[in-house]
Design an enzyme around this catalytic site. Structure first.
Site, PDB file in Angstrom:
ATOM      1  N   HIS A   7      -4.860   1.401  -5.647  1.00  0.00           N
ATOM      2  CA  HIS A   7      -3.624   0.609  -5.765  1.00  0.00           C
ATOM      3  C   HIS A   7      -3.709  -0.474  -6.848  1.00  0.00           C
ATOM      4  O   HIS A   7      -2.681  -1.031  -7.237  1.00  0.00           O
ATOM      5  CB  HIS A   7      -3.268  -0.053  -4.437  1.00  0.00           C
ATOM      6  CG  HIS A   7      -2.918   0.906  -3.342  1.00  0.00           C
ATOM      7  ND1 HIS A   7      -1.924   1.855  -3.482  1.00  0.00           N
ATOM      8  CD2 HIS A   7      -3.423   1.071  -2.087  1.00  0.00           C
ATOM      9  CE1 HIS A   7      -1.843   2.563  -2.348  1.00  0.00           C
ATOM     10  NE2 HIS A   7      -2.740   2.114  -1.502  1.00  0.00           N
ATOM     11  N   ASP A  67      -5.669  10.582  -0.731  1.00  0.00           N
ATOM     12  CA  ASP A  67      -5.404   9.461   0.182  1.00  0.00           C
ATOM     13  C   ASP A  67      -3.949   9.561   0.652  1.00  0.00           C
ATOM     14  O   ASP A  67      -3.085  10.064  -0.071  1.00  0.00           O
ATOM     15  CB  ASP A  67      -5.631   8.150  -0.571  1.00  0.00           C
ATOM     16  CG  ASP A  67      -5.567   6.932   0.337  1.00  0.00           C
ATOM     17  OD1 ASP A  67      -6.632   6.426   0.715  1.00  0.00           O
ATOM     18  OD2 ASP A  67      -4.444   6.479   0.652  1.00  0.00           O
ATOM     19  N   HIS A 116      -1.830   7.344   0.914  1.00  0.00           N
ATOM     20  CA  HIS A 116      -0.954   6.483   0.112  1.00  0.00           C
ATOM     21  C   HIS A 116      -0.946   6.936  -1.351  1.00  0.00           C
ATOM     22  O   HIS A 116      -1.958   7.437  -1.847  1.00  0.00           O
ATOM     23  CB  HIS A 116      -1.432   5.036   0.168  1.00  0.00           C
ATOM     24  CG  HIS A 116      -1.499   4.479   1.560  1.00  0.00           C
ATOM     25  ND1 HIS A 116      -2.672   4.455   2.290  1.00  0.00           N
ATOM     26  CD2 HIS A 116      -0.531   3.957   2.347  1.00  0.00           C
ATOM     27  CE1 HIS A 116      -2.417   3.926   3.486  1.00  0.00           C
ATOM     28  NE2 HIS A 116      -1.133   3.618   3.549  1.00  0.00           N
ATOM     29  N   ASP A 173      -7.259   8.680   5.240  1.00  0.00           N
ATOM     30  CA  ASP A 173      -6.278   8.107   6.160  1.00  0.00           C
ATOM     31  C   ASP A 173      -5.125   9.063   6.461  1.00  0.00           C
ATOM     32  O   ASP A 173      -4.197   8.704   7.179  1.00  0.00           O
ATOM     33  CB  ASP A 173      -5.751   6.746   5.649  1.00  0.00           C
ATOM     34  CG  ASP A 173      -5.547   6.703   4.150  1.00  0.00           C
ATOM     35  OD1 ASP A 173      -5.608   7.772   3.490  1.00  0.00           O
ATOM     36  OD2 ASP A 173      -5.315   5.604   3.613  1.00  0.00           O
TER      37      ASP A 173
END
Ligand SMILES: [Zn+2]
Length: 343
Positions: free
Chosen positions: A124, A161, A163, A248
């Protein structure tokens, strides 16, 4: 071929208190590798701190100074999600340096593939700011460093991931040399990663977003890997594959709504391993991003190593007890294939 493990207890010193991204994650992974005897099958690669010059391949100097300043002032919150302790700047240098060392160990032929078990995570972090538990963008720094040091023509980054890796996308959005492919829950944090974000300028087409509805499990992920990621990777012909490995999207992970099992991660890693063998001499590097259910995280990383080593995979958590019944995957895949002209 040897499989490298980049790890050092320094990664435990990024003290986030009660935060979901905490040192207990790496402790759970390391004890699982030790108690199963798997650690002995791995080649330990020692990390080093990334240099300011290496960080600057991705980040603006003001951002680097800001992280250093916050650490020197005793740490604190950078945004609502992202917290630092006094040691976090140094640990973050080692996280970026760990991804670099993993890449160097593969490029230099010390090991065939490698996994950087590092924290804080990175995908991120944008050139100018920390966000989403990430301070510096470890995988982007490793990619830039590998392009420069080894004069590689093309690198593929696969990010599974849950995200979207907005930071990694931003770093390479204009670049034809680094293809970024992400599977992620959508709409979801951080909000980016729609099908229409495909890169710009010379990098047009080298960003492939696969925004998945909540509830996707092994079969949807495998469909996406086989029908989009495999043909896209073959067309791109990377010289090295890097993976933003976030776990995740496991069904037991409370941070998101996906239904992937340990077995599913093993199947995804097998596909990536076979792509690397076919396209770039097996050169493959994983760097840890998310994954917050400790049992699922530790078992999934063990499964990743088992695939890299050629072992069979055990799945102590099994399949999700919930069945969501996701619809629309076929039409999503069709739309992405059309946009990217994939066979
Ligand atoms: Zn994540």
């Amino acid at each position: 071929m040897k499989v490298g493990l980049v790890y050092d207890p320094i990664y435990l010193k990024h003290d986030t208190g009660e935060h979901v991204e905490n040192a207990g994650r790496l402790e759970a992974i390391i004890s699982r590798l030790e108690e199963t005897g798997l650690g002995q099958q791995l080649t330990l690669v020692e990390p080093r701190a990334a240099s300011i010059e290496e960080l600057s391949l991705v980040h603006h100097r003001e951002h680097i100074r800001h992280i250093q300043d916050v650490a020197q002032r005793g740490g604190g919150w950078l945004d609502v999600d992202t917290v630092m302790s006094p040691d976090s700047y140094e640990v973050a240098l080692y996280a970026a340096g760990g991804a670099i060392r993993a890449t160097e160990s593969v490029m230099d032929g010390e090991v065939g593939s490698a996994f950087a078990l590092v924290r804080p995570p990175g995908h991120h972090a944008t050139p100018r700011r920390a966000m989403g538990f990430c301070l510096f963008n470890n995988i982007a720094i490793a990619a830039e460093q590998a392009l420069a040091k080894y004069k590689l023509e093309r690198i593929l980054i696969i990010d599974f991931d849950v995200h979207h890796g907005n930071g990694t996308q931003e770093v390479f959005y204009d670049s034809p040399q680094v293809m970024y492919i992400s599977t992620h829950e959508y709409p979801f944090y951080p909000g980016t990663g729609s099908v229409g974000e495909t890169g710009s300028g010379a990098g047009e087409g080298a960003t492939i977003n696969i925004p998945l509805p909540a509830g996707c499990g092994d079969s949807e992920y495998l469909q996406v890997f086989e029908q989009i990621i495999v043909p896209a990777a073959r067309r791109f012909e990377p010289r090295l594959i890097l993976v933003s490995a976030g776990y995740d999207c496991h069904w037991a992970d409370g941070i998101a709504m996906m239904q992937v099992s340990v077995t599913g991660f093993g199947q995804m890693v097998r596909i990536i391993k076979e792509l690397a063998a076919e396209l770039c001499g097996g050169r493959l590097v994983f760097s840890l991003e998310g994954g917050y259910n400790l049992k699922a995280l530790a078992a999934s990383i063990k499964a990743t190593f088992d695939i890299l080593l050629g072992n069979s995979v055990d799945d102590p958590l099994g399949q999700s007890p919930r069945s969501f019944g996701v619809s629309g995957i076929d039409s999503l895949i069709k739309a992405i294939k059309e946009i990217h002209n994939l066979p």
